[in-house]
Design a protein around this motif. Structure first.
Motif, PDB file in Angstrom:
ATOM      1  N   PRO A  55       0.826  -1.209   0.000  1.00 22.98           N
ATOM      2  CA  PRO A  55       0.000   0.000   0.000  1.00 22.98           C
ATOM      3  C   PRO A  55       0.860   1.258   0.000  1.00 22.98           C
ATOM      4  N   ALA A  56       0.464   2.244  -0.808  1.00 17.75           N
ATOM      5  CA  ALA A  56       1.264   3.462  -0.946  1.00 17.75           C
ATOM      6  C   ALA A  56       1.388   4.211   0.372  1.00 17.75           C
ATOM      7  N   HIS A  57       0.295   4.240   1.165  1.00 15.82           N
ATOM      8  CA  HIS A  57       0.368   4.967   2.435  1.00 15.82           C
ATOM      9  C   HIS A  57       1.342   4.308   3.412  1.00 15.82           C
ATOM     10  N   GLN A  58       1.447   2.976   3.321  1.00 14.68           N
ATOM     11  CA  GLN A  58       2.387   2.275   4.192  1.00 14.68           C
ATOM     12  C   GLN A  58       3.830   2.591   3.809  1.00 14.68           C
ATOM     13  N   LEU A  59       4.106   2.639   2.507  1.00 15.83           N
ATOM     14  CA  LEU A  59       5.454   2.972   2.054  1.00 15.83           C
ATOM     15  C   LEU A  59       5.817   4.407   2.427  1.00 15.83           C
ATOM     16  N   ARG A  60       4.846   5.332   2.314  1.00 21.14           N
ATOM     17  CA  ARG A  60       5.128   6.723   2.694  1.00 21.14           C
ATOM     18  C   ARG A  60       5.404   6.843   4.189  1.00 21.14           C
ATOM     19  N   LYS A  61       4.650   6.116   4.983  1.00 20.04           N
ATOM     20  CA  LYS A  61       4.840   6.157   6.430  1.00 20.04           C
ATOM     21  C   LYS A  61       6.210   5.621   6.820  1.00 20.04           C
ATOM     22  N   LEU A  62       6.612   4.514   6.202  1.00 16.16           N
ATOM     23  CA  LEU A  62       7.915   3.929   6.514  1.00 16.16           C
ATOM     24  C   LEU A  62       9.056   4.815   6.027  1.00 16.16           C
ATOM     25  N   GLU A  63       8.868   5.440   4.863  1.00 19.67           N
ATOM     26  CA  GLU A  63       9.901   6.336   4.347  1.00 19.67           C
ATOM     27  C   GLU A  63      10.102   7.528   5.284  1.00 19.67           C
ATOM     28  N   LYS A  64       9.018   8.072   5.801  1.00 19.35           N
ATOM     29  CA  LYS A  64       9.129   9.197   6.729  1.00 19.35           C
ATOM     30  C   LYS A  64       9.798   8.772   8.027  1.00 19.35           C
ATOM     31  N   HIS A  65       9.457   7.568   8.491  1.00 13.83           N
ATOM     32  CA  HIS A  65      10.074   7.060   9.714  1.00 13.83           C
ATOM     33  C   HIS A  65      11.576   6.867   9.530  1.00 13.83           C
ATOM     34  N   GLN A  66      11.978   6.346   8.371  1.00 16.40           N
ATOM     35  CA  GLN A  66      13.399   6.133   8.119  1.00 16.40           C
ATOM     36  C   GLN A  66      14.154   7.449   8.003  1.00 16.40           C
ATOM     37  N   GLU A  67      13.511   8.468   7.439  1.00 18.66           N
ATOM     38  CA  GLU A  67      14.157   9.777   7.368  1.00 18.66           C
ATOM     39  C   GLU A  67      14.386  10.366   8.757  1.00 18.66           C
ATOM     40  N   ASN A  68      13.456  10.102   9.671  1.00 18.16           N
ATOM     41  CA  ASN A  68      13.586  10.638  11.028  1.00 18.16           C
ATOM     42  C   ASN A  68      14.714   9.976  11.805  1.00 18.16           C
ATOM     43  N   ILE A  69      14.916   8.673  11.581  1.00 18.03           N
ATOM     44  CA  ILE A  69      15.925   7.958  12.368  1.00 18.03           C
ATOM     45  C   ILE A  69      17.263   7.847  11.655  1.00 18.03           C
ATOM     46  N   ARG A  70      17.317   8.226  10.373  1.00 17.30           N
ATOM     47  CA  ARG A  70      18.562   8.056   9.623  1.00 17.30           C
ATOM     48  C   ARG A  70      19.699   8.864  10.234  1.00 17.30           C
ATOM     49  N   GLY A  71      19.398  10.064  10.735  1.00 19.97           N
ATOM     50  CA  GLY A  71      20.447  10.902  11.306  1.00 19.97           C
ATOM     51  C   GLY A  71      20.883  10.501  12.686  1.00 19.97           C
ATOM     52  N   THR A  72      20.182   9.550  13.310  1.00 22.37           N
ATOM     53  CA  THR A  72      20.539   9.139  14.670  1.00 22.37           C
ATOM     54  C   THR A  72      21.613   8.070  14.695  1.00 22.37           C
ATOM     55  N   PHE A  73      21.934   7.438  13.551  1.00 18.35           N
ATOM     56  CA  PHE A  73      22.934   6.379  13.521  1.00 18.35           C
ATOM     57  C   PHE A  73      24.335   6.965  13.698  1.00 18.35           C
TER      58      PHE A  73
END
Length: 376
Positions: free
Chosen positions: A189-207
């Motif tokens: 589902p497109a909304h699921q992919l958008r939600k996961l993409e936003k989540h990954q953008e939020n945590i990408r800088g924490t690594f």
């Protein structure tokens, strides 16, 4: 006088294979106890009435058994291994000068038979173990292990959003005009992919680990990616080990003599606790058919949750399963306001009920969180 051995390849040799396999040999003893002749009639419907003779189904299933006992997963290596062992040739009813089946024949035969046939063979062998007094039935132990899939993490593809019906039909017609088969990408589902993409953008800088900022570093999950050559493989990880594409293998063992009472393969993205109810049902069915009954079940903390404890209690089974160590019935500092169905944080801000979600093992989860203006 010093002797010297010279090898001479004899074209004709009088040799008794049975005389060179000791009486205490495992495969000789197994051959005396295991009668698989019933497979001839059981598999007759899967073959035609004419043409070249196939591999004997009894020989095929004996080869599968040898592969399991010798821990050989390659059909090519299995045939090579059996050709070098006198006891295995004797177990398979082959002579020294008789060629074993081609490894490709073994592979094709495995694809010919349905899963139900393997299940019936397992039930028959299990019943033989019960008749020999090797199975007590009252106490069963269950555990699982990841089985590595024949696929690489480097070839993962991103799932595509579900397109409109009109677009799919247009692409299909265009490909048919070119006399080529349209590709079938796995979608989400497109909304699921958008939600996961936003989540990954939020945590990408924490690594902060080495390599996390590399341009080719990516966050992958089973919700966003799949293996094109093996879509059933799932990304999984165990503590202290790297993430890989695996399958999930569950095995139930009778504790009397270590006889396997059930074995099953599942997707690797589920928890152990998710598979326990169906495992118990299938094991109980097999034991009841042989006049036995499960009374106690042994498992590690991975199989613990409230619904599993309740299920075992309803079945009259004593479950020796430790409670998961991180479980806490209450969260200190967050009192619950039952009247308004909300929690209060230590700073006095409300965390109202926002909706339902599901855990990895399928249970409902209630979500509470504060407003961004109150707490980030």
């Amino acid at each position: 006088m010093q002797g010297k051995k010279t090898f001479r390849d004899e074209k004709e040799l009088l040799f008794s294979l049975s005389a060179h396999v000791p009486e205490h040999n495992f495969y000789r003893r197994l051959k005396q106890q295991l009668d698989l002749s019933f497979l001839t009639e059981l598999t007759r419907g899967y073959y035609g009435k004419c043409g070249q003779q196939s591999i004997d189904p009894v020989v095929f299933f004996k080869l599968c058994l040898v592969g399991y006992l010798e821990n050989i997963t390659s059909d090519r290596k299995l045939i090579e291994h059996c050709s070098l062992r006198l006891d295995l040739l004797y177990f398979l009813d082959y002579q020294l000068d008789e060629s074993l089946p081609w490894h490709s024949t073994v592979s094709r035969t495995r694809q010919l038979f349905p899963e139900a046939l393997f299940e019936s063979l397992f039930d028959r062998v299990f019943s033989l173990c019960v008749e020999k007094g090797m199975v007590r039935g009252d106490t069963q132990a269950v555990d699982s292990a990841p089985v590595k899939a024949n696929a690489s993490m480097d070839i993962l593809l991103l799932k595509q959003p579900v397109e409109s019906v009109q677009q799919q039909e247009a692409d299909k017609q265009r490909m048919l005009q070119k006399n080529s088969k349209p590709a079938q990408p796995i979608t989400a589902p497109a909304h699921q992919l958008r939600k996961l993409e936003k989540h990954q953008e939020n945590i990408r800088g924490t690594f902060t680990s080495l390599g996390s900022t590399h341009e080719k570093a990516q966050l992958v999950s089973n919700k966003t990616h799949y293996a094109p050559h093996d879509p059933d493989a799932r990304i999984s990880v165990k503590p202290g080990k790297a993430r890989k594409l695996n399958y999930h293998c569950s095995m139930v063992v009778d504790t009397a003599k270590g006889v396997i009472s059930h074995v099953r393969a599942d997707f690797a993205d589920g928890r152990d606790s998710q598979h326990l109810p169906s495992l118990v049902m299938q094991v109980q069915r097999r034991l009841v058919e042989n006049g036995l009954l499960v009374q106690e079940l042994l498992a590690d903390a991975g199989y613990s949750n409230g619904s599993n404890y309740f299920m075992l209690e309803q079945q009259g089974i004593t479950g020796w399963i430790p409670v998961f160590g991180m479980y806490k019935p209450e969260i200190e500092g967050f009192p619950y306001d039952k009247e308004n169905d909300r929690y209060i944080c230590p700073m006095g801000k409300p965390l109202p009920f926002k909706g339902f979600d599901r855990t990895a093992d399928g249970r409902l989860l209630r979500n509470y969180w504060a407003a961004p203006s109150d707490c980030r």
